[in-house]
Design a protein around this motif. Structure first.
Motif: not given
Length: 356
Positions: A67, A210, A252, A255, A257
Motif C-alpha cells: 500500500g 486507481g 488501497k 493511494w 497513483e
C-alpha cells in the motif's frame, strides 16, 4: 520584606546546585554500570534500533504490495524524530542503559537527514521574487486571499486549485499589481512581466479509483501549464502544477497513483525542456523525500532546502505538518525562501527570492 542575598550566599547556592547535579550524574553512571540495567528495557532498545534503521534505510521500504508504505514513511519522515524523546523518557523510567544507548542511532540518523534544515539558510538580495499557493477550491473569501498575496509584492505569483466561480475574483483583485496573467484550467500565473509561449501540460487526475490513463486521453480540466516570463534579466521558463491528490484508503493503503502519473508526466516535460533557467511552482501533493517525485528532484533544486528557514511545512494551514507546496529551480539560485501566514486557504503560501 525582601531579603537580599549576599554574594557569598549566592555563590554557596550555586555550588550546592552544581554539587547536586554532579551527584545525580554519578548516580546515573553508577546505575548504568550495573549489569541488570543493561538487561532492562530490551524491547525499548529494539524499538530504538528499529526507529533508527527505518530513518536510515527508508529507501529500502517497498511500495509494491504494501500500500505504498515506503512513500507514506518518506512523507512523514521528519516526524519520526518525535519518537526519540518518548523512547528516552521510557528508557529513563525503566532505568535501561541498553535502551538509552540504542537511542544514539535514531538521533544520529535524524540529524544526518534533517540537521541541515535547522536554522535560517537565507541570504539577502535577489533579482526576482516569486510566490505560490493552493488557494483552496472551497475558499470563502478568494478576493481577500488575493489581496493578501498581492500585498507581499511578488513579481510572479502562481495559484492552483482555481475554480470557475472564483477565478474572476482573483483576476479582478490582482489586476492592479499584475498586468499579465494566464489561467489554464485550475492553475494560473500572474506576472509583472510579459508572458509568452503559454501552453497546458498534460498531467493526469483521476479520483481514488486507481484508473490507468489511456494513451490518447485528454484532460477534462487542466492542472499544469508552461509559460515564458520575459524578466528584466532575460527569459525564465515557468511551470505551474497541481498534481493529483493522495489518499489513505482502507482497501488501497496510501493511494498515490494519480499523483505519481502526474509527476512522471511533469518530469518528462522538464527533461525535454532545453531552457537554461526553469522555475516550478505548485502543489505537488508530496514531500521531496517521497521517491515518487524523484523525476522532479533529480532535475530541480528546492528553494526551501537551499535558502529557507526550518522545514517550511505548508499543509494543513492551521498546523502545518508537511511541505507539499514547492518552489523548485534549475539554472537560477535561491537567495531566500519562506512560508507566509495563513490567509483563508487550507494551504499556506510560499515565496522565494531568486538570483540569476
Amino acid at each position: 520584606m525582601t531579603q537580599t542575598l549576599s554574594p557569598a550566599q549566592t555563590s554557596d547556592d550555586r555550588k550546592t546546585g552544581v554539587a547536586a547535579w554532579h551527584a545525580r550524574i554519578r548516580r546515573a553512571v553508577h546505575a548504568a554500570s550495573r549489569p541488570e540495567s543493561w538487561k532492562r528495557g530490551l524491547v525499548l532498545a529494539a524499538l530504538a534500533l528499529l526507529l533508527g534503521l527505518t530513518m536510515l534505510l527508508h529507501a529500502w521500504i517497498p511500495n509494491r504490495g504494501l500500500g505504498n508504505l515506503g512513500s507514506l514513511v518518506e512523507s512523514l519522515l521528519p516526524w519520526f524524530g518525535v519518537f526519540v524523546p518518548l523512547l528516552l523518557a521510557a528508557a529513563l523510567w525503566r532505568r535501561s542503559a541498553s535502551a538509552t544507548a540504542a537511542l544514539l542511532l535514531p538521533v544520529v540518523a535524524w540529524v544526518y537527514l534533517f540537521g541541515g534544515l535547522l536554522g535560517d539558510r537565507s541570504q539577502s538580495g535577489g533579482d526576482l521574487t516569486v510566490a505560490e499557493q493552493n488557494v483552496y477550491a472551497e475558499n470563502t473569501d478568494p478576493a481577500g486571499t488575493a489581496r493578501d498575496l498581492a500585498a507581499h509584492g511578488a513579481d510572479v505569483l502562481a495559484l492552483v486549485a482555481l475554480t470557475p466561480e472564483a477565478t474572476p475574483l482573483y483576476v479582478q483583485a490582482l489586476a492592479s499589481r499584475y498586468p499579465f496573467h494566464t489561467v489554464q484550467g485550475t492553475v494560473g500565473l500572474w506576472s509583472r512581466f510579459p508572458l509568452s509561449d503559454t501552453r497546458p501540460i498534460d498531467v493526469v487526475d483521476y479520483g481514488p479509483l486507481g484508473a490507468t490513463k489511456p494513451s490518447d486521453a485528454k484532460l477534462a480540466v487542466n492542472r499544469a501549464l508552461r509559460t515564458t516570463v520575459t524578466t528584466d534579466r532575460g527569459p525564465l521558463t515557468v511551470y505551474v502544477a497541481h498534481l493529483g491528490s493522495v489518499r489513505v484508503l482502507p482497501a488501497k493503503g496510501f493511494w498515490t497513483e494519480s499523483r505519481n502519473l502526474g509527476a512522471q508526466a511533469l518530469g518528462r516535460a522538464l527533461a525535454a525542456d532545453p531552457s537554461p533557467r526553469v522555475l516550478l511552482l505548485g502543489d505537488l501533493n508530496g514531500t521531496l523525500d517521497d521517491r515518487a517525485l524523484a523525476g522532479l528532484t533529480t532535475q530541480l533544486h528546492s528553494a526551501q532546502d537551499a535558502a529557507g528557514d526550518g522545514f517550511g511545512f505548508t499543509w494543513p494551514a492551521a498546523f502545518p505538518m508537511v511541505r507539499i507546496d514547492q518552489i523548485m529551480v534549475r539554472g537560477i539560485r535561491p537567495e531566500s525562501s519562506r512560508v507566509l501566514a495563513a490567509n483563508g486557504s487550507d494551504h499556506r503560501p510560499v515565496t522565494a527570492a531568486l538570483s540569476w
